[in-house]
Design a protein around this motif. Structure first.
Motif, short mmCIF file in Angstrom:
data_model
loop_
_atom_site.label_atom_id
_atom_site.label_comp_id
_atom_site.label_asym_id
_atom_site.label_seq_id
_atom_site.Cartn_x
_atom_site.Cartn_y
_atom_site.Cartn_z
N MET A 191 0.82 -1.20 0.00
CA MET A 191 0.00 0.00 0.00
C MET A 191 0.86 1.25 0.00
O MET A 191 0.47 2.28 -0.55
N LEU A 192 2.03 1.16 0.64
CA LEU A 192 2.88 2.35 0.75
C LEU A 192 3.43 2.80 -0.60
O LEU A 192 3.70 3.97 -0.81
N VAL A 193 3.61 1.85 -1.53
CA VAL A 193 4.21 2.22 -2.81
C VAL A 193 3.18 2.69 -3.83
O VAL A 193 3.54 3.19 -4.89
N ARG A 194 1.88 2.55 -3.49
CA ARG A 194 0.86 3.01 -4.43
C ARG A 194 0.63 4.52 -4.27
O ARG A 194 0.71 5.03 -3.15
N PRO A 195 0.29 5.22 -5.37
CA PRO A 195 0.13 6.67 -5.27
C PRO A 195 -1.24 7.10 -4.76
O PRO A 195 -1.85 8.02 -5.28
N VAL A 196 -1.76 6.42 -3.75
CA VAL A 196 -3.05 6.76 -3.15
C VAL A 196 -2.84 6.78 -1.63
O VAL A 196 -2.07 5.96 -1.13
N PRO A 197 -3.47 7.73 -0.91
CA PRO A 197 -3.29 7.75 0.55
C PRO A 197 -3.56 6.38 1.17
O PRO A 197 -4.52 5.70 0.80
N VAL A 198 -2.69 6.00 2.12
CA VAL A 198 -2.78 4.66 2.71
C VAL A 198 -4.12 4.46 3.41
O VAL A 198 -4.74 3.41 3.31
N LEU A 199 -4.57 5.52 4.11
CA LEU A 199 -5.82 5.39 4.86
C LEU A 199 -6.99 5.07 3.92
O LEU A 199 -7.84 4.24 4.23
N ALA A 200 -7.00 5.73 2.74
CA ALA A 200 -8.07 5.47 1.77
C ALA A 200 -8.00 4.03 1.30
O ALA A 200 -9.03 3.37 1.12
N GLN A 201 -6.76 3.52 1.12
CA GLN A 201 -6.61 2.13 0.67
C GLN A 201 -7.07 1.16 1.74
O GLN A 201 -7.75 0.17 1.45
N VAL A 202 -6.70 1.45 3.00
CA VAL A 202 -7.10 0.57 4.09
C VAL A 202 -8.62 0.55 4.19
O VAL A 202 -9.24 -0.50 4.38
N ALA A 203 -9.24 1.73 4.03
CA ALA A 203 -10.70 1.81 4.13
C ALA A 203 -11.37 1.04 2.99
O ALA A 203 -12.38 0.37 3.19
N ALA A 204 -10.79 1.14 1.79
CA ALA A 204 -11.43 0.52 0.63
C ALA A 204 -11.16 -0.98 0.55
O ALA A 204 -11.92 -1.72 -0.06
N ASP A 205 -10.07 -1.43 1.21
CA ASP A 205 -9.69 -2.83 1.13
C ASP A 205 -10.76 -3.71 1.78
O ASP A 205 -11.13 -3.48 2.94
N ARG A 206 -11.24 -4.68 1.04
CA ARG A 206 -12.30 -5.57 1.53
C ARG A 206 -13.51 -4.77 2.02
O ARG A 206 -14.13 -5.10 3.03
N PHE A 207 -13.81 -3.66 1.33
CA PHE A 207 -14.95 -2.83 1.67
C PHE A 207 -16.19 -3.71 1.79
O PHE A 207 -16.55 -4.42 0.85
N ALA A 208 -16.79 -3.69 2.96
CA ALA A 208 -17.86 -4.67 3.23
C ALA A 208 -19.22 -3.99 3.25
O ALA A 208 -19.61 -3.38 4.25
N LEU A 209 -19.92 -4.10 2.14
CA LEU A 209 -21.23 -3.45 2.01
C LEU A 209 -22.25 -4.05 2.97
O LEU A 209 -23.23 -3.41 3.31
N ARG A 210 -21.97 -5.31 3.44
CA ARG A 210 -22.91 -5.94 4.36
C ARG A 210 -23.07 -5.10 5.62
O ARG A 210 -24.05 -5.22 6.34
N ARG A 211 -22.08 -4.21 5.90
CA ARG A 211 -22.17 -3.40 7.10
C ARG A 211 -23.31 -2.40 7.03
O ARG A 211 -23.65 -1.78 8.03
#
Lengths: 254, 271
Positions: free
Chosen positions: A85-105
């Motif tokens: 995630m650190l090497v991607r050009p997107v803020p890490v927090l946004a990636q963590v939030a989007a990772d396995r984004f669970a719509l069931r919530r």
């Protein structure tokens, strides 16, 4: 992408959506069973407690939908997948939030809003413009406060390692507490969740104002309207903590 | 016989050590159980202030129920956790074939490992919350050592019932492949019917009577009642333990039948 992936197994998604809603509804089942034996709890009636329950469930549900995955950061630190995630050009927090984004919530949000609507429909409240506007503000600002706790908890995991449960005790534990009226709890606990971790602003203070009840700590009524301000104030140190945590991160890789 | 006992003891010790490795996670769990203990304790005080003697408990007994529940929660895997996800994953990936070739029975293997895990959770996550609760509130803990021994025996039987149920969930993966849906439903049922949500004696009417006879009651409600001596006399406690042992026997037996049906389905894809 994660939404599309989830939708591939539509039945499984619907079951988990239902399960997510039903899981959080269990707390309300407990309250309901309690009210089979009593008429008031801590001086509050069932619809009044439903207002507290519905609003904090919806708030936590929204925060959980957006940032619930932050409690997995400890696992990511341990297995080294944070590096990707650190090497991607997107803020890490946004990636963590989007990772396995669970719509069931969404299940918890829907269920919380449902109880909230029921409470509002049976409560005998003197509706003013201020009180009507306070309802959506309360839910959104509450979600922002829970979100700040989640981000701060994720930052804590950089220091403590796999300590997701500490974060959960503030979010889910806070949620359980906010479902009950503040009159139930000890004064020290109330001061703690008002001035230290300001969970009281998620729903207690706005809801007490809507219900026309005094605050047990004797705080002035206008504080009911400052939840958005409090949310902004706690999001700032939470994001600082997150950045500090990320800077201190040393990869486990070679 | 002696060698077999030795083998399962080694597996249990492995399960214990495996969970003992996660120091921070254990500390975090103790913190969570203590926080929840305080929150639930205050709500119970409010409830028992209104209705003294509700469910047959006075306030000190109701608070004992809260804190002892928090202490048993991780050991009994009452709100999820435990081995069944791992077992389902092994079935899905086919690693279960390796397990079936081991010189140990599948059910006994997982039982030993899960009891090892539970023993660690009981020590690591159980003692501190109960002590914290006893310091902060007036609890109705027994002073007689015999009562504590009976409680530990009842806890052990409860752990076996909990294992036997979760082993059935694990086996479901032979047919369903993905166990996440059924695990979720099972956790909800466990929270509702074990006494985790509210003591089962508070559940109203006929619904309460049925719930108290189900196996989930053996996992939490019965051990806590044994601790507080709620069953009248020695005969009452013996009946409570027999109730647990009965469910343990039935569920382990069903697991055994289902296991032999399931393992006949296994087709090993060689390569």
């Amino acid at each position: 992408m994660w939404i599309r992936a989830t939708m591939t197994y539509r039945t499984s998604f619907l079951i988990s959506l239902f399960g997510n809603g039903a899981g959080s509804l269990l707390d309300f089942v407990a309250i309901y069973i309690m009210f089979r034996h009593v008429n008031v709890l801590g001086g509050f009636t069932l619809p009044e407690i439903a207002l507290l329950y519905g609003s904090c469930s919806a708030s936590l549900g929204l925060a959980d939908l957006l940032l619930g995955n932050t409690d997995r950061i400890g696992v990511r630190i341990r297995d080294g997948s944070l590096d990707t995630m650190l090497v991607r050009p997107v803020p890490v927090l946004a990636q963590v939030a989007a990772d396995r984004f669970a719509l069931r919530r969404l299940g918890r949000v829907v269920q919380g809003l449902g109880v909230l609507v029921w409470a509002v429909s049976v409560l005998d409240v003197q509706w003013t413009v201020g009180r009507v506007l306070l309802m959506p503000v309360m839910v959104v600002a509450g979600a922002a406060i829970f979100g700040a706790v989640m981000v701060a908890g994720a930052a804590f995991q950089f220091v403590a390692g796999d300590a997701a449960e500490v974060q959960n005790s503030f979010t889910y534990g806070g949620n359980t507490m906010l479902q009950y009226p503040p009159t139930v709890f000890g004064k020290e606990l109330l001061r703690g969740v008002t001035f230290v971790v300001p969970l009281a602003f998620v729903n207690w203070l706005p809801a007490l104002h809507v219900l026309g009840r005094p605050d047990p700590l004797g705080l002035p009524g206008w504080l009911a309207y400052v939840s958005p301000l409090v949310a902004a104030l706690v999001l700032v140190p939470a994001s600082w903590a997150w950045r500090a945590g990320l800077r201190s991160y040393r990869s486990t890789g070679s | 016989m002696h060698r077999t006992a030795h083998l399962y003891a080694a597996i249990a010790a492995g399960g214990f050590r495996r969970y003992a490795t996660y120091g921070t996670a254990t500390a975090a769990g103790v913190f969570t159980n203590t926080v929840f203990g305080f929150i639930v304790a205050y709500t119970y005080i409010a409830l028992w202030d209104q209705r003294p003697g509700l469910g047959g408990y006075d306030q000190a007994q109701a608070l004992t129920f809260v804190w002892a529940s928090q202490s048993l929660l991780a050991a009994g895997a009452l709100i999820g956790g435990g081995f069944q996800e791992e077992m389902q994953e092994r079935i899905r990936t086919g690693d279960i074939a390796v397990d079936l070739y081991r010189p140990a029975d599948l059910q006994m293997w997982w039982l030993a490992a899960d009891l090892g895990r539970a023993a660690f959770q009981l020590l690591g996550r159980g003692v501190v919350p109960l002590v914290a609760g006893a310091l902060a509130f007036r609890l109705a803990l027994p002073s007689a050592p015999g009562r504590w021994l009976l409680f530990l025996l009842s806890v052990l039987l409860g752990l076996v019932v909990s294992f036997a149920l979760r082993f059935l969930l694990g086996l479901c993966a032979f047919w369903l492949l993905d166990g996440s849906g059924i695990n979720m439903v099972a956790t909800l049922v466990s929270i509702l019917f074990s006494g985790m949500l509210l003591p089962l004696t508070v559940f109203p009417g006929g619904f309460g009577e049925v719930v108290r006879m189900l196996p989930w009651s053996a996992m939490l409600q019965v051990p806590l009642d044994v601790l507080m001596g709620k069953h009248a006399g020695a005969g009452g406690t013996a009946r409570a333990l027999a109730f647990q042992a009965g469910w343990a026997g039935v569920l382990l037996g069903v697991g055994r039948l289902l296991q032999s049906a399931a393992t006949r389905r296994v087709v090993v894809q060689g390569g």
